[in-house]
Scaffold this motif. Structure first.
Motif, PDB file in Angstrom:
ATOM      1  N   PHE A 143       0.811  -1.212   0.000  1.00 36.03           N
ATOM      2  CA  PHE A 143       0.000   0.000   0.000  1.00 36.03           C
ATOM      3  C   PHE A 143       0.844   1.261   0.000  1.00 36.03           C
ATOM      4  O   PHE A 143       0.414   2.302  -0.467  1.00 36.03           O
ATOM      5  N   ILE A 146       1.465   1.820  -3.787  1.00 30.98           N
ATOM      6  CA  ILE A 146       0.377   2.099  -4.732  1.00 30.98           C
ATOM      7  C   ILE A 146       0.057   3.587  -4.742  1.00 30.98           C
ATOM      8  O   ILE A 146      -0.232   4.161  -3.706  1.00 30.98           O
ATOM      9  N   TRP A 150      -4.157   6.246  -8.685  1.00 31.90           N
ATOM     10  CA  TRP A 150      -4.394   5.043  -9.495  1.00 31.90           C
ATOM     11  C   TRP A 150      -5.424   4.145  -8.824  1.00 31.90           C
ATOM     12  O   TRP A 150      -6.348   3.648  -9.473  1.00 31.90           O
ATOM     13  N   LEU A 151      -5.264   3.942  -7.519  1.00 34.35           N
ATOM     14  CA  LEU A 151      -6.228   3.142  -6.771  1.00 34.35           C
ATOM     15  C   LEU A 151      -7.626   3.738  -6.948  1.00 34.35           C
ATOM     16  O   LEU A 151      -8.601   3.023  -7.153  1.00 34.35           O
ATOM     17  N   VAL A 191      -9.424   5.944  -0.173  1.00 37.65           N
ATOM     18  CA  VAL A 191      -8.114   5.794  -0.822  1.00 37.65           C
ATOM     19  C   VAL A 191      -7.023   6.484  -0.002  1.00 37.65           C
ATOM     20  O   VAL A 191      -5.976   5.896   0.294  1.00 37.65           O
TER      21      VAL A 191
ATOM     22  N   THR B 263       3.371   1.228  -9.617  1.00 35.86           N
ATOM     23  CA  THR B 263       3.399   0.546  -8.327  1.00 35.86           C
ATOM     24  C   THR B 263       4.633  -0.347  -8.191  1.00 35.86           C
ATOM     25  O   THR B 263       5.327  -0.317  -7.173  1.00 35.86           O
TER      26      THR B 263
END
Lengths: 318, 302
Positions: A143, A146, A150-151, A191, B263
């Motif tokens: 996490f 990320i 984007w999430l 998020v 990512t």
């Protein structure tokens, strides 16, 4: 305490002035002519030099830089914060219209980060190197990598794909229509909350592990206090201090991240307004919003320092 | 001791580090592979990343385009591979630039002390009062979008970190006896800084430089996504994500794969950076943390 708060705020003033000067200088080194940005290259050609000069002076851009700076400070003092080049709206109106939603997203995200990060961190610290701990640690490392926006895009896409659901696109305040407002805020808040939660969990775990190794915790165990109580009542309060600091530092992450995340969700908050202003090169709006973000960040840091004294009786503010 | 012995010993030391920290070693290998991929982009990418194909608009992933094509028919896989170039180049140069400027500044301000220190501390405080992304956006907008602008914008946000950490190292090092000894022999401040204090800053510098790479990749991508990054014809991961939003319902492969690339890159950099931090100096970590927390005007009572 009150004296300390006042002192911090007064000491913050020079920094604030510094912030405003940095923003002002950055905004004025713009190589592009703001008129080109406003009217487009073709529209700019059609303006005759007289018009150009008149518009520039109407916008206050033909004054010497120190005069422009003083004008800006006057706009701030008057509470209007100047007007947008494009829409002629006052910046203060923009902030009042868009700000509450963004503030809500920010606060909700902090709440989510604690609700997720704290239990996760405690679980890891109570049973270090267990399966659950390892899984949780791997997930939190993931996490941390990320990107929030984007999430956000993935969540929007997935809810559209599987549930044919799209969050509303209008600005709705909490007091007008709580349910619609909640639908707007919950996505970005989740998020941002998960992103912070990963840090909170990490910090809680390492701090709690450290505290659990201390003598007074052993004493508590030795006198037969239930393990639950040992962790929650004895160890946790002492472990929380650094976690609160991290949460405060993370406000920078929230303030910056919310800009991209709001954009990803298409939520019309303050961040989206800032992006629009930057794309339109609306200097007045950009400089005020960037200043606002800086001020909020500073105030949060003062609050974090204050919370120290509330939580740790060993710390006294001068 | 001959040369091969030395290099063998060095290789052995790296092996020991890797064995102690396999996850970080994997991160290091991934970083290496990414850099190789970026360098070899023209050789490995199946198609020209800029070539549009109007017979294959927004084609889903399949045998002809492994990761599909975008709205103007450009191959997503090739664009992602080329995107790695921009992403890594921007991240590495921005972090090196920002950390170096910050470190030199921190070295000077810590060693010279006095008014220089006071003023530069205030300035660092101002720089640190902006959320990273917002400062980078404002700078990138102001000096015009383009590769150098993006690098400078991200570098500026890294300056305070370098400044604070190196300053705190310098403050403790300059009180050490050997520095005092050199001062007593009449060495100039510049000489002491360069030959006696600077070498002590190398480890924290490396830690700073590697731990901030991941953040820099994210900021670069976010700038691209928000339209103030490296301008469009260049394929970058952020631009690709922004482009995907131009269709009413974004195609999943245009959202999923570029983000996955970001990512994985950030993950690789983070793991690698953590490994460097753990191996070089465990004490540095506290310093880094203190520097990111900023000064706290607190006093511990007795």
């Amino acid at each position: 305490m009150l004296k300390y708060l006042l002192r911090r705020l007064i000491f913050g003033l020079p920094t604030l002035v510094g912030i405003s000067i940095v923003i002002f200088v950055v905004m004025r080194v713009l190589p592009g002519d703001p008129l080109v940005a406003m009217f487009g290259a073709e529209g700019f050609q059609r303006l005759n030099p007289g018009d150009r000069a008149r518009i520039m002076s109407d916008l206050g851009l033909s004054d010497p830089l120190p005069v422009q700076y003083v004008h800006w400070m006057k706009d701030i003092a008057s509470g209007s914060f100047g007007r947008s080049f494009f829409r002629g709206d006052r910046v203060s109106e923009l902030v009042l219209h868009r700000g509450p939603l963004s503030a809500e997203i920010g606060l909700l995200s902090v709440l989510i980060s604690w609700l997720v990060g704290l239990p996760v961190g405690i679980t890891g610290a109570v049973r270090p190197n267990s399966l659950a701990d390892n899984v949780v640690r791997s997930v939190s490392v993931l996490f941390l990598a990320i990107p929030g926006f984007w999430l956000g895009m993935l969540i929007v896409l997935a809810s559209l794909f599987w549930f044919h659901y799209k969050a509303p696109l209008v600005v709705v305040q909490l007091w007008e229509d709580p349910w619609t407002n909640f639908q707007l805020a919950i996505g970005p808040a989740t998020v941002l909350g998960l992103g912070q939660g990963a840090y909170i969990a990490r910090m809680t775990r390492s701090c709690l592990l450290e505290v659990i190794g201390e003598d007074y915790v052993r004493t508590a165990r030795a006198k037969g206090v239930a393990e639950r109580l040992v962790v929650v009542r004895h160890a946790l309060p002492n472990a929380l201090l650094p976690v609160i600091t991290v949460s405060g530092i993370l406000m920078g992450f929230v303030l910056g991240g919310s800009v991209a995340v709001e954009q990803a969700f298409g939520v019309p908050g303050l961040g989206t307004a800032l992006v629009t202003a930057i794309v339109e090169r609306d200097i007045v709006v950009v400089q005020n919003l960037v200043l606002l973000y800086g001020v909020i960040f500073m105030l949060v840091n003062v609050l974090v320092d204050l919370s120290y004294a509330l939580l740790d009786p060993r710390i006294h503010h001068e | 001791m001959d040369k091969t012995d030395g290099s063998r010993r060095r290789a052995g030391r790296i092996a020991v580090m890797a064995a102690r920290n396999p996850v970080s070693a994997a991160g290091g290998v991934a970083v290496l592979l990414l850099i190789l991929l970026a360098l070899a982009a023209p050789l490995v990418s199946p198609q020209d990343p800029l070539k549009t194909d109007f017979r294959r608009l927004a084609a889903p992933p399949g045998a002809r385009n492994y990761l599909g094509t975008d709205q103007v028919g450009r191959d997503t896989l090739s664009r992602i591979i080329y995107g790695a170039r921009t992403s890594i180049f921007v991240a590495v140069s921005a972090v090196l630039l920002g950390t170096t400027v910050g470190s030199v500044w921190g070295l000077a301000s810590g060693y010279l002390g006095g008014r220089v220190d006071l003023i530069s501390q205030r300035f660092m405080e101002v720089l640190q009062s902006f959320p990273d992304l917002i400062l980078a956006m404002a700078i990138s907008m102001a000096i015009g979008t383009g590769l150098p602008a993006v690098i400078v914008a991200i570098a500026v946000t890294r300056i305070p970190f370098g400044g604070r950490v190196i300053r705190s190292v310098v403050l403790s090092v300059k009180e050490l006896t050997y520095v005092e000894a050199s001062r007593s022999t009449g060495a100039s401040p510049l000489r002491i800084m360069a030959f006696h204090v600077l070498p002590q800053c190398l480890a924290p510098y490396l830690v700073l430089a590697t731990t901030h790479l991941g953040v820099a990749v994210v900021i670069e991508a976010a700038l691209g996504f928000l339209g103030v990054g490296v301008p469009p014809p260049t394929p970058t991961w952020g631009n690709m994500l922004a482009d995907s939003l131009t269709s009413l319902v974004p195609h999943w492969w245009l959202v999923f794969f570029p983000g996955l690339a970001i990512t994985l890159t950030v993950l690789a950099f983070n793991l690698f950076g953590d490994g460097i931090r753990d191996t070089l100096d465990p004490r540095v970590y506290a310093g880094v943390l203190r520097a990111t927390t900023g000064p706290r005007r607190l006093q511990r009572g007795k």
